[in-house]
Design a protein around this motif. Structure first.
Motif, mmCIF file in Angstrom:
data_model
loop_
_atom_site.group_PDB
_atom_site.id
_atom_site.type_symbol
_atom_site.label_atom_id
_atom_site.label_comp_id
_atom_site.label_asym_id
_atom_site.label_seq_id
_atom_site.Cartn_x
_atom_site.Cartn_y
_atom_site.Cartn_z
ATOM 1 N N LEU A 70 41.942 87.766 65.602
ATOM 2 C CA LEU A 70 42.843 87.302 64.798
ATOM 3 C C LEU A 70 44.144 86.479 65.654
ATOM 4 C CD1 LEU A 70 42.834 89.719 62.129
ATOM 5 C CD2 LEU A 70 42.143 87.390 61.657
ATOM 6 N N ALA A 71 44.498 86.914 66.800
ATOM 7 C CA ALA A 71 45.779 86.173 67.679
ATOM 8 C C ALA A 71 45.120 84.636 67.710
ATOM 9 C CB ALA A 71 45.797 87.063 68.718
ATOM 10 N N LEU A 72 43.723 84.358 68.070
ATOM 11 C CA LEU A 72 43.320 83.266 68.208
ATOM 12 C C LEU A 72 43.657 82.269 67.312
ATOM 13 C CD1 LEU A 72 40.088 83.904 70.230
ATOM 14 C CD2 LEU A 72 42.329 83.490 71.255
ATOM 15 N N ALA A 73 43.785 82.659 66.044
ATOM 16 C CA ALA A 73 43.845 81.685 64.797
ATOM 17 C C ALA A 73 45.411 81.811 64.381
ATOM 18 C CB ALA A 73 42.881 82.165 63.970
ATOM 19 N N GLU A 74 46.182 82.611 65.105
ATOM 20 C CA GLU A 74 47.753 82.783 64.638
ATOM 21 C C GLU A 74 48.505 81.617 64.300
ATOM 22 O OE1 GLU A 74 50.476 85.125 63.185
ATOM 23 O OE2 GLU A 74 48.494 85.725 64.180
ATOM 24 N N ASP A 79 44.061 88.346 54.576
ATOM 25 C CA ASP A 79 43.012 89.425 54.332
ATOM 26 C C ASP A 79 42.312 90.107 55.372
ATOM 27 O OD1 ASP A 79 40.340 90.591 53.526
ATOM 28 O OD2 ASP A 79 40.795 90.022 51.645
ATOM 29 N N LEU A 80 42.173 89.476 56.331
ATOM 30 C CA LEU A 80 41.525 90.331 57.685
ATOM 31 C C LEU A 80 42.891 91.074 58.347
ATOM 32 C CD1 LEU A 80 39.352 87.371 58.901
ATOM 33 C CD2 LEU A 80 38.672 89.499 57.803
ATOM 34 N N ARG A 81 43.990 90.306 58.340
ATOM 35 C CA ARG A 81 45.223 91.072 58.821
ATOM 36 C C ARG A 81 45.455 92.233 58.178
ATOM 37 N NH1 ARG A 81 49.408 85.680 58.999
ATOM 38 N NH2 ARG A 81 48.787 84.879 61.130
ATOM 39 N N ALA A 82 45.307 92.173 56.892
ATOM 40 C CA ALA A 82 45.700 93.345 56.124
ATOM 41 C C ALA A 82 44.436 94.410 56.392
ATOM 42 C CB ALA A 82 45.383 92.956 54.688
ATOM 43 N N ARG A 83 43.385 94.060 56.612
ATOM 44 C CA ARG A 83 42.306 95.192 57.000
ATOM 45 C C ARG A 83 42.732 95.875 58.201
ATOM 46 N NH1 ARG A 83 36.479 93.167 57.213
ATOM 47 N NH2 ARG A 83 36.454 95.516 57.591
ATOM 48 N N VAL A 84 43.201 95.023 59.069
ATOM 49 C CA VAL A 84 43.627 95.649 60.484
ATOM 50 C C VAL A 84 44.710 96.424 60.156
ATOM 51 C CG1 VAL A 84 44.372 95.264 62.746
ATOM 52 C CG2 VAL A 84 42.607 93.757 61.899
ATOM 53 N N LEU A 85 45.798 96.012 59.707
ATOM 54 C CA LEU A 85 46.866 97.101 59.296
ATOM 55 C C LEU A 85 46.572 98.428 58.441
ATOM 56 C CD1 LEU A 85 49.298 93.940 58.462
ATOM 57 C CD2 LEU A 85 49.455 95.702 60.120
ATOM 58 N N ALA A 86 45.474 98.093 57.636
ATOM 59 C CA ALA A 86 45.074 99.389 56.943
ATOM 60 C C ALA A 86 44.255 100.312 57.762
ATOM 61 C CB ALA A 86 44.174 98.906 55.741
ATOM 62 N N GLU A 87 43.626 99.705 58.591
ATOM 63 C CA GLU A 87 42.931 100.592 59.777
ATOM 64 C C GLU A 87 43.882 101.484 60.540
ATOM 65 O OE1 GLU A 87 39.984 101.641 60.038
ATOM 66 O OE2 GLU A 87 38.974 99.951 58.616
ATOM 67 N N ARG A 137 35.768 83.953 61.564
ATOM 68 C CA ARG A 137 34.425 84.573 61.316
ATOM 69 C C ARG A 137 34.140 85.621 62.246
ATOM 70 N NH1 ARG A 137 31.295 78.735 62.061
ATOM 71 N NH2 ARG A 137 32.732 77.427 60.549
ATOM 72 N N LEU A 138 34.527 85.391 63.640
ATOM 73 C CA LEU A 138 34.309 86.536 64.472
ATOM 74 C C LEU A 138 35.410 87.800 64.057
ATOM 75 C CD1 LEU A 138 33.215 87.617 67.103
ATOM 76 C CD2 LEU A 138 35.010 86.519 68.320
ATOM 77 N N ALA A 139 36.470 87.582 63.727
ATOM 78 C CA ALA A 139 37.059 88.851 63.239
ATOM 79 C C ALA A 139 36.746 89.477 62.187
ATOM 80 C CB ALA A 139 38.675 88.387 63.102
ATOM 81 N N ALA A 140 35.828 88.794 61.297
ATOM 82 C CA ALA A 140 35.410 89.537 59.927
ATOM 83 C C ALA A 140 34.178 90.261 60.222
ATOM 84 C CB ALA A 140 35.031 88.322 59.168
ATOM 85 N N ALA A 141 33.386 89.585 61.236
ATOM 86 C CA ALA A 141 32.096 90.376 61.759
ATOM 87 C C ALA A 141 32.726 91.412 62.647
ATOM 88 C CB ALA A 141 31.120 89.455 62.685
ATOM 89 N N ARG A 195 49.960 96.048 52.600
ATOM 90 C CA ARG A 195 50.236 95.690 51.192
ATOM 91 C C ARG A 195 50.805 94.527 51.026
ATOM 92 N NH1 ARG A 195 55.021 98.851 49.061
ATOM 93 N NH2 ARG A 195 55.958 97.329 50.595
ATOM 94 N N ASP A 196 51.720 94.049 51.795
ATOM 95 C CA ASP A 196 52.545 92.986 51.654
ATOM 96 C C ASP A 196 51.753 91.685 52.158
ATOM 97 O OD1 ASP A 196 54.707 94.181 50.683
ATOM 98 O OD2 ASP A 196 55.610 94.082 52.917
ATOM 99 N N THR A 197 50.879 91.860 53.199
ATOM 100 C CA THR A 197 50.013 90.880 53.893
ATOM 101 C C THR A 197 48.867 90.570 52.662
ATOM 102 O OG1 THR A 197 50.404 91.657 56.079
ATOM 103 C CG2 THR A 197 48.436 90.005 55.847
ATOM 104 N N LEU A 198 48.020 91.610 52.347
ATOM 105 C CA LEU A 198 47.163 91.510 51.255
ATOM 106 C C LEU A 198 47.624 90.934 50.167
ATOM 107 C CD1 LEU A 198 44.146 91.895 50.920
ATOM 108 C CD2 LEU A 198 44.575 94.139 49.988
ATOM 109 N N ALA A 199 48.985 91.014 49.671
ATOM 110 C CA ALA A 199 49.466 90.540 48.533
ATOM 111 C C ALA A 199 49.529 89.057 48.655
ATOM 112 C CB ALA A 199 50.704 91.174 48.001
#
Length: 299
Positions: free
Chosen positions: A87-91, A105-113, A69-73, A121-125
């Motif tokens: 996100l590392a705390l939830a790894e 989904d959140l990991r993919a957003r970080v990678l896209a940034e 939740r925190l990572a999304a916010a 792409r692979d993570t979001l897929a």
């Protein structure tokens, strides 16, 4: 108070309670208070305060669910580095389906940034395979464009539109198809986008050129007239102020001449305007959680 929708009062009461609690003796209760405060602040559209509350809660006791939740916010607030740490705390957590998809989904957003497009792409897929959504399909299309994979982009925009028809998905598909010189399909996509949202006036000109390049002169003429009328309205011009056109000009030439004061047409772009338009900058992958962790809002 919360059940009555009186979020401001609820937050004040919980703030006062948090001030009276000793972390050494009432840590569990204090953590619960901060967690609830985070939800209340999000409901009030105060993401910075929500982030602060959840960071205090995690400082008392880590928790993978709250870290997500925190990572999304944090991503919503543009704090990419902080989101990556959360996100590392939830790894290592063993999440069930919705949460596991959210984590990817959140990991993919970080990678896209970070512009790590192939990994994004692979993570979001993976998230899309577990929990399909129109938002994720759309974002996969955007990533495919960044990777110069137009066929994949079209496929993902079609998938997004099949899940939840939206003018943005049809528009994005139209620009990719136009860049591939698939003009008839592009014209159909622009037609669909405008039919769904008649106020999407920025498409009028590009719709006209797509029809013209697909040899649909009648459709091009109608679209050019609509583009011209909209441009005249923007400039405050009366119909009599239109540019004159020689009587020997074809209907399409006449419409194009009147549109000459408009910005450069889509055919002058060497790649999809969906990546270059001001409304869709390439590095900004829109993500607006609904109810905390929903899909990107399509505009």
């Amino acid at each position: 108070l919360k059940a009555l929708g009186r979020h401001d009062e609820s937050a004040r009461v919980l703030d006062q309670l948090a001030a009276t609690l000793d972390p050494a003796t009432g840590g569990a209760l204090l953590r619960s208070v901060h967690v609830e405060l985070g939800h209340l602040y999000l409901a009030q559209k105060r993401p910075v305060r929500a982030i602060q509350a959840w960071e205090r809660a995690l400082a008392i006791e880590p928790g993978a669910d709250l870290a997500l939740r925190l990572a999304a916010a944090q991503l919503e607030a543009g704090r990419v580095d902080a989101a990556e740490r959360s996100l590392a705390l939830a790894e290592g957590a063993a999440f069930k389906t919705p949460e596991s998809a959210l984590r990817d989904d959140l990991r993919a957003r970080v990678l896209a940034e970070r512009k790590q497009w192939a990994q994004a792409r692979d993570t979001l897929a993976r998230a899309q395979a577990v929990e399909p959504s129109a938002d994720r399909a759309y974002r996969l299309g955007r990533i495919a464009q960044e990777l110069r994979q137009p066929e994949m982009a079209v496929e993902q925009y079609r998938a997004a539109d099949a899940i939840k028809p939206d003018p943005l998905f049809a528009e994005s598909m139209g620009y990719v198809l136009y860049a591939q010189e698939r003009f008839q399909e592009a014209a159909q996509a622009f037609d669909t986008a405008i039919a769904r949202d008649p106020e999407r006036t920025r498409l009028f000109r590009d719709q006209a050129y797509a029809h013209m390049r697909s040899n649909d002169n009648e459709g091009a003429l109608k679209a050019f007239h609509r583009a011209i009328e909209h441009r005249e309205a923007e400039l405050g011009l009366a119909p009599a102020a239109r540019a004159t056109v020689p009587e020997t000009a074809s209907p399409t030439d006449a419409a194009a001449a009147r549109a000459s004061s408009a910005p450069a047409p889509a055919e002058q772009l060497d790649r999809s305007p969906a990546l270059t338009a001001a409304s869709q900058p390439s590095e900004a992958f829109a993500y607006q959680p609904a109810g905390g962790f929903g899909s990107a809002a399509a505009t």
